[in-house]
Design an enzyme around this catalytic site. Structure first.
Site, PDB file in Angstrom:
ATOM      1  N   GLY A  14       0.799  -1.226   0.000  1.00 52.30           N
ATOM      2  CA  GLY A  14       0.000   0.000   0.000  1.00 52.30           C
ATOM      3  C   GLY A  14       0.825   1.267   0.000  1.00 52.30           C
ATOM      4  O   GLY A  14       0.357   2.313   0.462  1.00 52.30           O
ATOM      5  N   THR A  16       1.688   3.370  -2.407  1.00 55.84           N
ATOM      6  CA  THR A  16       1.110   4.500  -3.139  1.00 55.84           C
ATOM      7  C   THR A  16      -0.118   5.056  -2.425  1.00 55.84           C
ATOM      8  O   THR A  16      -0.296   6.273  -2.340  1.00 55.84           O
ATOM      9  CB  THR A  16       0.746   4.082  -4.570  1.00 55.84           C
ATOM     10  OG1 THR A  16       1.926   3.611  -5.236  1.00 55.84           O
ATOM     11  CG2 THR A  16       0.177   5.255  -5.351  1.00 55.84           C
ATOM     12  N   LYS A  37       8.072   8.959  -8.579  1.00 54.75           N
ATOM     13  CA  LYS A  37       8.172   7.499  -8.589  1.00 54.75           C
ATOM     14  C   LYS A  37       9.191   7.192  -9.679  1.00 54.75           C
ATOM     15  O   LYS A  37       8.826   7.061 -10.859  1.00 54.75           O
ATOM     16  CB  LYS A  37       6.830   6.828  -8.870  1.00 54.75           C
ATOM     17  CG  LYS A  37       6.881   5.316  -8.650  1.00 54.75           C
ATOM     18  CD  LYS A  37       5.493   4.704  -8.692  1.00 54.75           C
ATOM     19  CE  LYS A  37       5.546   3.181  -8.528  1.00 54.75           C
ATOM     20  NZ  LYS A  37       6.040   2.770  -7.197  1.00 54.75           N
ATOM     21  N   ASP A  54      -0.042   4.114 -10.388  1.00 52.81           N
ATOM     22  CA  ASP A  54       0.449   4.648  -9.116  1.00 52.81           C
ATOM     23  C   ASP A  54       1.060   6.038  -9.303  1.00 52.81           C
ATOM     24  O   ASP A  54       0.833   6.946  -8.491  1.00 52.81           O
ATOM     25  CB  ASP A  54       1.496   3.706  -8.514  1.00 52.81           C
ATOM     26  CG  ASP A  54       0.884   2.408  -8.019  1.00 52.81           C
ATOM     27  OD1 ASP A  54      -0.350   2.340  -7.899  1.00 52.81           O
ATOM     28  OD2 ASP A  54       1.652   1.459  -7.755  1.00 52.81           O
ATOM     29  N   GLY A 117       9.506   4.262  -3.753  1.00 51.61           N
ATOM     30  CA  GLY A 117      10.218   3.144  -4.340  1.00 51.61           C
ATOM     31  C   GLY A 117       9.279   2.195  -5.056  1.00 51.61           C
ATOM     32  O   GLY A 117       8.127   2.524  -5.369  1.00 51.61           O
ATOM     33  N   ALA A 118       9.770   1.010  -5.328  1.00 48.91           N
ATOM     34  CA  ALA A 118       8.966  -0.034  -5.969  1.00 48.91           C
ATOM     35  C   ALA A 118       9.154  -1.314  -5.167  1.00 48.91           C
ATOM     36  O   ALA A 118      10.291  -1.701  -4.874  1.00 48.91           O
ATOM     37  CB  ALA A 118       9.398  -0.240  -7.421  1.00 48.91           C
ATOM     38  N   GLY A 119       8.054  -1.959  -4.790  1.00 46.37           N
ATOM     39  CA  GLY A 119       8.187  -3.162  -3.975  1.00 46.37           C
ATOM     40  C   GLY A 119       8.759  -2.832  -2.606  1.00 46.37           C
ATOM     41  O   GLY A 119       8.399  -1.831  -1.994  1.00 46.37           O
ATOM     42  N   SER A 207      -9.623  -0.219   2.903  1.00 47.67           N
ATOM     43  CA  SER A 207     -10.623   0.612   2.240  1.00 47.67           C
ATOM     44  C   SER A 207     -10.578   0.356   0.750  1.00 47.67           C
ATOM     45  O   SER A 207      -9.498   0.243   0.161  1.00 47.67           O
ATOM     46  CB  SER A 207     -10.337   2.097   2.517  1.00 47.67           C
ATOM     47  OG  SER A 207     -11.250   2.927   1.837  1.00 47.67           O
TER      48      SER A 207
END
Length: 234
Positions: A14, A16, A37, A54, A117-119, A207
Site C-alpha cells: 500500500g 502509493t 516514482k 500509481d 520506491g517499488a516493492g 478501504s
C-alpha cells in the site's frame, strides 16, 4: 522543505495509497507538495506514452505542476520486477541515474516531497544495486508502509533493520491494513508499535477504493507534526 523516501514491507503493502494520503493531508493543510516514482513497471500504453496508475495517483496529489516524465522517468510495460523489465527494454537502471532524475524534483523545494520506491527495500536495480541504494544516494529519511496481514511482523522488523543498517533514518511507519480478515489484527499492530524503532504515523483500515481523503483521516496529525516536522494545523 521536508523530503522522504517511501518504501514498503513488500509488493502491495500500500505504498502509493499511503503516499497519496500523506500528500493529501499536507496539501490540504496548505503545504506545497511534490512526488517522484523514479521507476515503475506494469505501465499501460497510451497515446501519450507509457503511464503507471500509481504515478498518476501521486501526480494528482502534487500541488506543484510536474510533467509525467519528471514524476516517473523510467516506465516499463511488463508487471514484473523493475530490473527485469528494464533489462527486457534494453535499459540499465542504476542508483546514480535514478538519483539524477529525482534531484530536479527535490530542487523545486516543495514543503513536502515524497520519493516512492517499488516493492520493498531490497528490490534489485541491476546485478549489484538495489532500490535502497537510491535512498542512500539521496540521503533521505524513510517512511515504511507496513501491509498489515499474516507475516507482516517479520517483514516489518527485517525492513526496519535493513534501513537502519544502511545508515538511514527510519522517520516513521504506517500500519496499512491490506487484509481486513487478518487474525488478531489489533494484537499484530500492538506488536509492531512495541517492536518497530520509529513512531507510528497512523493506523489505516482496509478501504476500497483507497481514496486519499479517506485514508488521510486515519493518519496521526501529532505524529506527522513531530516525526516529519510537517506544519499541520489542528
Amino acid at each position: 522543505m521536508s523530503a522522504f523516501f517511501v518504501t514498503g514491507t513488500d509488493t502491495d503493502a500500500g505504498k502509493t495509497s499511503i503516499a497519496c494520503a500523506l500528500l493529501h493531508k499536507a496539501r490540504h493543510a496548505g503545504l506545497t507538495t511534490a512526488a517522484v516514482k523514479p521507476v515503475a513497471s506494469g505501465c499501460t500504453r497510451t497515446a501519450a506514452g507509457l503511464r503507471n496508475a500509481d504515478a498518476l495517483a501521486l501526480q494528482a496529489e502534487c500541488s506543484l505542476a510536474l510533467p509525467y516524465a519528471r514524476l516517473n522517468p523510467f516506465a516499463f510495460a511488463p508487471a514484473i520486477a523493475p530490473h527485469l523489465a528494464a533489462e527486457e527494454a534494453g535499459v540499465r537502471l542504476d542508483s546514480a541515474g535514478l538519483a539524477a532524475a529525482v534531484r530536479p524534483v527535490l530542487a523545486l523545494g516543495a514543503d513536502f516531497t515524497l520519493v516512492e520506491g517499488a516493492g520493498g527495500w531490497r528490490v534489485p536495480l541491476n546485478a549489484d544495486e538495489d532500490l535502497s541504494d537510491l535512498a542512500i544516494a539521496l540521503g533521505l529519511p524513510v517512511i515504511l508502509v507496513v501491509g498489515v496481514r499474516l507475516g507482516c511482523i517479520n517483514h516489518a522488523l527485517l525492513s526496519a533493520e535493513a534501513i537502519l543498517a544502511d545508515g538511514l533514518q527510519l522517520a516513521g511507519w504506517v500500519a496499512n491494513v491490506s487484509d481486513p480478515d487478518t487474525a488478531r489484527l489489533e494484537r499484530n499492530i500492538e506488536t509492531l508499535v512495541a517492536r518497530l524503532p520509529a513512531p507510528c504515523l497512523g493506523r489505516v483500515p482496509w478501504s476500497q477504493p483507497p481514496a486519499p481523503a479517506t485514508l488521510a483521516g486515519h493518519l496521526d496529525r501529532a505524529a506527522l507534526t513531530q516525526a516529519l516536522s510537517l506544519k499541520l494545523e489542528a
